[in-house]
Structures are given as structure tokens and as C-alpha cells.
Design a protein around this motif. Sequence first.
Motif: not given
Length: 388
Positions: A160-171
Motif C-alpha cells: 500500500m505505501d508504495e502504490l499510494a506513494s507512486v500516485c502521490q508523486e504523480k499527482g
Amino acid sequence: MDKLIYLDHNSTTPPDPRVVEAMMPYYNEAWGNASSLHQFGRHAKAGVEEAREIIAKTFNCLPEEIYFTSGGTESDNFAVKGAAYEHQNKGKHIITSKIEHHAILESFAFLEEEGFEATYLPVDQYGFVDPDDLRKAIRPDTILVSVMYANNEVGTIQKMDELASVCQEKGVIFHTDAVQAAGKIPIDLKRTPITLMSTSGHKIYGPKGVGILYIRQGTRMIRWQTGGAHERGMRAGTENVPAIVGYGKAMELAQKEMKDNDRKISAMAEEFRNTVLREIPDVRFNGPEEERIKATVNLCFKGAEGEAVILNLDMMGIGVTSGSACTSGALEPSHVLTAMGVPPELAQSAIRFSFGKDNDPEDIDYIVNSLKTAIEKLRMMSPFYQSQ
Ligand SMILES: Cc1ncc(COP(=O)(O)O)c(C=O)c1O
């Protein structure tokens, strides 16, 4: 038949008596409309707001970020359609995984008919989505990603942390269906940059017909259900006060008793799994060893059709399911197992055993012996089964 053993807790759970007790006053005494200004209304409103506080505290978020709904299915629809319609000016590309619950998959199919373009991420043999696959799939016109927290059929807990972080990074807005995770494993919304999250009451010994959608502060969404000003105008409709109060109580108990429940249930489920693998030949375990809700044990019994196993176990007082309850009745193999690479004819023989806090470890021998009898009988009748 003297014994009755329920092993289908991923479908629903028996309401905890303490939950029912907490709900009763909201039927008998504080039955007012939570929107009314008088004291009848104020009592009901206090119950709703207390539940909101409890749930917010559990997830380490703000009470204003919690929106009550009628359950996981509605929350998933609200999240996916609500975000897609609100943000369609930015783009019409949406991403999910191949192993989602039908509440997500059907919402995506609906949006595809409405002109949105969807990407379905693959999973590996254990049911994990690769965060790199997600990163590669995101385009400038991607507006929403939805990947479930824990899978209902095999129990896989995503990164979850990684998946959510990818999305955060990409806006990009990131939604997770946490119906099978919330209340079973810790979820910290301050730490993990999830934008939207669905949960449901009846999977954690709470009432049916209630859930939440968490909407991170500042996230624009369409007003899901229009009418009065309930749920800050986002989801109109007189609140189901007893169910909301019951859900708050169920969450409070789940949080408080999480470690003990997990220890007890995991030990029981692991013992069951290991005994079956030792005592019954030609059994395949589906799912990862670790990063799994251990209460979920998904097994394929080569040569024994899943529905027939269910009916045989039912006659011995044991309640289990094949694939997921929502698809049983249809004879297609589970889309989750198929996505994990299980051959369709083997996937037809999959059974999901999902343990709960009221199961008794003393019953494991009875369950395994019943299963053994059922599998032997069905394999003997099968023209296709040959042991190896
Ligand atoms: C992962 C997942 N999402 C959504 C749902 C639907 O939740 P509800 O029954 O509250 O509508 C379920 C229920 O089986 C589920 O397991």
C-alpha cells in the motif's frame, strides 16, 4: 447434525453482542432524526458523531474526512464514479487491478461505457500488484487509480505505501477498497498517502448496510447522492443511526482487540492449512505466505468441483464458500485466481475458508476430517481425477 461451524467470515461476520447492545438504545430511545434541532435529534446526532470520531481515530485522520454510506459497495461506487466524473476535464484514463471486488470492476466497466479508458493491472502468482507496473501505466491523462488493500478471496495485502506513494508523486487520486483490511490490520492515513478509502461494517462483527468512504481533505468529488445536507452535502439521506453507532462500536473493539484476534485467528488458520496440506493429496494453496490476512485460506482440491465441496461440507454443518460469495451461483472460475495464473479447471475447485474470532481451535480435526471425506468421495466419482 450437531456441529455448526462458520468459516465464511470474509463474506460476513456475526455481529458482536457488544455491538448489538450499543445499537439497541438507538432503536428504543434515541430514535430521532439526526438532522433535527430538538433533543430527540441531538441525541441521535451525538451517536453518529461519536462513531465518526472513533473511526477517524482508528485511521489517524480527521472526523470531517469520514462520510457514512450504506457499505463497501456504495463506497466503492462513490469513490470511483465520484472521482472520475469530477476530474474528467483533466483526463479520462483510470487504472485498477484485475483482482478487485466486483463493486470496483463493475464501476470501471460502467465508466468505460461512459467513454473513460481503463487499464487493468496484472498481478503475480501471489496476487501482488507491482508498483513499477503502476508507475508505467500512469499517463498525463490518468485521473484515478484504485487498488484494493487486502483481497477478499486469497487475503493478499498489497504494498500500500508504495502504490499510494507512486500516485502521490504523480499527482493522481489513489483509492483503496479496504473492506477486508480495515479493523484487521493497522491503517494509518497520516503515514500512507491514500486519497480515498472504502470500508464496511459487517466484515468486522458490526451491522450490515453501513460503511464509510474516507475522502482526504481538499479532494474534489461530485456530490454522490443529492438531497438534504447530510454528510456535509456529499451523501444526502437520513442517517442510519443505529447501524452507524454499531459500526463505531465494532471498529473500537476491532482496534482494541486487533493483536489478540490476529494472533488467535492466524494460529488456527495456519494449523488448519498445514494439516490439510499434510493429510489430503493434490491440494494447492493460493496466496502468499506472508503479507496476507492469515484468516483467509484458499485451497484448490484437484478433481473436486468447488460447489460440490461446499454442499458436502454444508451437510456436515460447515459453512465455506468458493471464489467469493458474490460470484457463487455463477460457474465461471474466480477472476482473482485466473489473474494469479491458476488454470481455469483447477480454479473451479477452489474453496475459501475464512476464520473468525469465535472459531474454536478444537474444531480443526473435525473440519479436516469432514473435508477429507468430502474430497475423497467427490474424487472417487470424478471421471477426470487420477491421483499422482
Ligand atoms: C473487498 C470487498 N469490497 C467490497 C465489498 C462489498 O461490501 P458490502 O458488502 O459492504 O457492500 C466486499 C464484500 O464482500 C469486499 O470483500
